[in-house]
Design a protein around this motif. Structure first.
Motif, short mmCIF file in Angstrom:
data_model
loop_
_atom_site.label_atom_id
_atom_site.label_comp_id
_atom_site.label_asym_id
_atom_site.label_seq_id
_atom_site.Cartn_x
_atom_site.Cartn_y
_atom_site.Cartn_z
N ALA A 130 1.00 -1.26 0.03
CA ALA A 130 -0.09 0.06 0.08
C ALA A 130 1.00 1.24 -0.09
O ALA A 130 2.07 1.42 0.62
CB ALA A 130 -0.98 0.05 1.25
N ARG A 176 2.79 2.69 3.15
CA ARG A 176 3.96 1.91 3.82
C ARG A 176 5.30 2.05 2.74
O ARG A 176 6.50 1.66 3.19
CB ARG A 176 3.93 0.47 3.52
CG ARG A 176 2.51 -0.26 4.37
CD ARG A 176 2.61 -0.03 5.70
NE ARG A 176 1.61 -0.62 6.57
CZ ARG A 176 1.28 -0.36 7.71
NH1 ARG A 176 2.04 0.38 8.42
NH2 ARG A 176 0.25 -0.88 8.27
N PRO A 190 -4.57 0.57 -4.22
CA PRO A 190 -5.20 0.97 -3.24
C PRO A 190 -5.55 -0.36 -2.51
O PRO A 190 -5.51 -1.59 -3.00
CB PRO A 190 -6.59 1.48 -3.98
CG PRO A 190 -6.42 0.86 -5.29
CD PRO A 190 -5.05 0.67 -5.61
N ASP A 191 -6.11 -0.32 -1.27
CA ASP A 191 -6.40 -1.83 -0.50
C ASP A 191 -7.49 -2.78 -1.36
O ASP A 191 -7.14 -3.58 -0.96
CB ASP A 191 -6.91 -1.15 0.86
CG ASP A 191 -5.98 -0.57 1.68
OD1 ASP A 191 -4.67 -0.35 1.27
OD2 ASP A 191 -6.36 0.05 2.85
N GLU A 192 -8.37 -2.12 -1.93
CA GLU A 192 -9.27 -2.99 -2.42
C GLU A 192 -8.69 -3.81 -3.60
O GLU A 192 -8.79 -5.08 -3.87
CB GLU A 192 -10.60 -2.26 -3.05
CG GLU A 192 -10.37 -1.30 -3.97
CD GLU A 192 -9.95 0.05 -3.50
OE1 GLU A 192 -10.38 1.01 -4.09
OE2 GLU A 192 -9.69 0.06 -2.18
N LEU A 240 -5.31 -4.56 -3.77
CA LEU A 240 -4.36 -5.44 -3.19
C LEU A 240 -5.21 -6.77 -2.30
O LEU A 240 -4.68 -7.85 -2.51
CB LEU A 240 -3.59 -4.79 -1.99
CG LEU A 240 -2.91 -3.64 -2.29
CD1 LEU A 240 -2.01 -2.98 -1.43
CD2 LEU A 240 -2.07 -3.72 -3.85
N GLU A 241 -6.37 -6.63 -1.74
CA GLU A 241 -7.03 -7.51 -1.21
C GLU A 241 -7.66 -8.55 -2.15
O GLU A 241 -7.71 -9.45 -2.12
CB GLU A 241 -8.21 -7.01 -0.26
CG GLU A 241 -8.74 -7.75 0.53
CD GLU A 241 -9.91 -7.48 1.15
OE1 GLU A 241 -10.73 -7.95 1.70
OE2 GLU A 241 -9.85 -6.19 1.86
N HIS A 299 -7.12 -9.40 3.68
CA HIS A 299 -6.99 -7.75 4.00
C HIS A 299 -5.37 -7.70 4.41
O HIS A 299 -4.80 -8.31 5.17
CB HIS A 299 -7.75 -7.24 5.11
CG HIS A 299 -7.28 -6.00 5.60
ND1 HIS A 299 -7.35 -4.86 4.55
CD2 HIS A 299 -6.91 -5.39 6.67
CE1 HIS A 299 -7.17 -3.81 5.30
NE2 HIS A 299 -6.94 -3.92 6.50
N LEU A 300 -4.57 -6.74 3.67
CA LEU A 300 -3.18 -6.77 3.69
C LEU A 300 -2.87 -5.58 4.97
O LEU A 300 -2.43 -4.54 4.79
CB LEU A 300 -2.69 -6.14 2.45
CG LEU A 300 -1.11 -6.51 2.31
CD1 LEU A 300 -0.95 -7.86 1.93
CD2 LEU A 300 -0.50 -5.75 0.92
N HIS A 301 -3.29 -6.25 6.21
CA HIS A 301 -3.19 -5.07 7.07
C HIS A 301 -1.94 -4.43 7.66
O HIS A 301 -1.57 -3.63 8.21
CB HIS A 301 -4.07 -5.65 8.52
CG HIS A 301 -3.51 -6.90 9.21
ND1 HIS A 301 -3.77 -8.38 8.62
CD2 HIS A 301 -2.56 -6.98 10.20
CE1 HIS A 301 -3.11 -9.15 9.33
NE2 HIS A 301 -2.40 -8.51 10.16
N GLY A 308 0.35 -4.19 5.20
CA GLY A 308 0.45 -3.17 4.19
C GLY A 308 1.94 -3.47 3.11
O GLY A 308 2.03 -2.76 2.18
#
Length: 286
Positions: A76, A79, A99-101, A103-104, A110-112, A114
């Motif tokens: 993300a 990071r 964006p997070d969506e 990557l997921e 969920h790439l918490h 990052g």
């Protein structure tokens, strides 16, 4: 496009030009990161492709410190600053951001943390080379749980285990979850996947190791009694949860050992038992 321009500007001219922005999960350049949550798939695909996935800035840093080489980075935008020095040290390695969506959708979770890196898998070690200077080794028999595997490696690194040997059916120490739980200890502790088990017990014996199985049996000795012997070379066999150490190994082992417990309790989680055993069985003399 404005968001992309802002990320490039914040990253600086050098890194900013290298960033590869992801707008769709179908980009073929990120095949290394597809379906990371499918453990069965990754256990087959990653070793075959000569890669593994490191997750989180700390684990990525430890993989690089161990001399492993990155194939690509995947993260993300938030990071980038924390890993700027790592990224700048590998100017030829692609850096995928999105964006997070997106990557997921690629990874399946969920790439918490990052940040991920696809790493080149190091060459396998030879059993004879690993045993040559070892005095304490742990043998993990058919251990398929990645959390237990990673926790045992972390204890091995801290408590004086010189090498970890894995039977053919054991899980991959370089699977993402095992790497993460071990906090990178899988990069520090030498490990070998055995080709023949229990046949390789003969190799251990020929190298001067006593083979001790951790199992509650009629012939099991208290672990503190074995520790007091300060056996020069000891191979500790730990079985998988539930099934424990196999009958074939119990029959061939030099010793059986148990951790004394209060009445009504007959076992510990294998990772907890391993940590206790590693500490108790450490070498007392050089």
């Amino acid at each position: 496009m404005e968001a992309e321009a802002a990320v490039r500007a914040a990253a600086g001219p050098g890194l900013g030009r290298r960033l590869v922005f992801l707008h769709t999960a179908g980009d073929p350049r990120i095949a290394d990161y597809v379906a990371l949550s499918d453990a069965a798939l990754r256990q087959q695909a990653d070793p075959a492709a000569g890669r593994y996935i490191a997750e989180g800035a700390k684990v990525i840093g430890r993989a690089l410190a161990a001399g492993h080489s990155p194939r690509s980075f995947f993260m993300a935008p938030k990071r980038l600053a924390g890993l700027a020095d790592v990224l700048e040290a590998h100017p030829q390695v692609p850096v995928f951001v999105g964006p997070d969506e997106v990557l997921e959708a690629v990874t399946g979770f969920h790439l918490h943390r990052g940040a991920l890196a696809s790493m080149h898998r190091p060459a396998p070690l030879e059993l004879a080379d690993v045993l040559r200077t070892a005095s304490r080794v742990a043998v993990l028999e058919d251990m398929v749980d990645h959390t237990n595997l990673g926790a045992i490696f972390r204890s091995a690194a801290a408590l004086g285990i010189d090498a970890v040997l894995l039977t053919p059916r054991s899980a991959d120490p370089l699977y993402r979850r095992a790497v993460r739980v071990s906090m990178g200890a899988v990069f520090r502790v030498p490990w070998v996947r055995l080709e023949s088990w229990p046949g390789d017990m003969q190799v251990l014996s020929a190298a001067g190791f006593q083979v001790a199985a951790m199992e509650l049996t009629e012939r099991a000795e208290h672990i503190d009694a074995v520790a007091a012997l300060d056996i020069p070379r000891l191979a500790l066999v730990l079985g998988t949860e539930g099934a424990g150490v196999s009958d074939a190994v119990l029959e061939a082992a030099d010793r059986h050992m148990m951790i004394p417990m209060r009445p009504g309790t007959d076992s510990l989680n294998v990772a907890a038992a391993a940590a206790l055993a590693f500490w108790e069985l450490r070498r007392r003399t050089p």
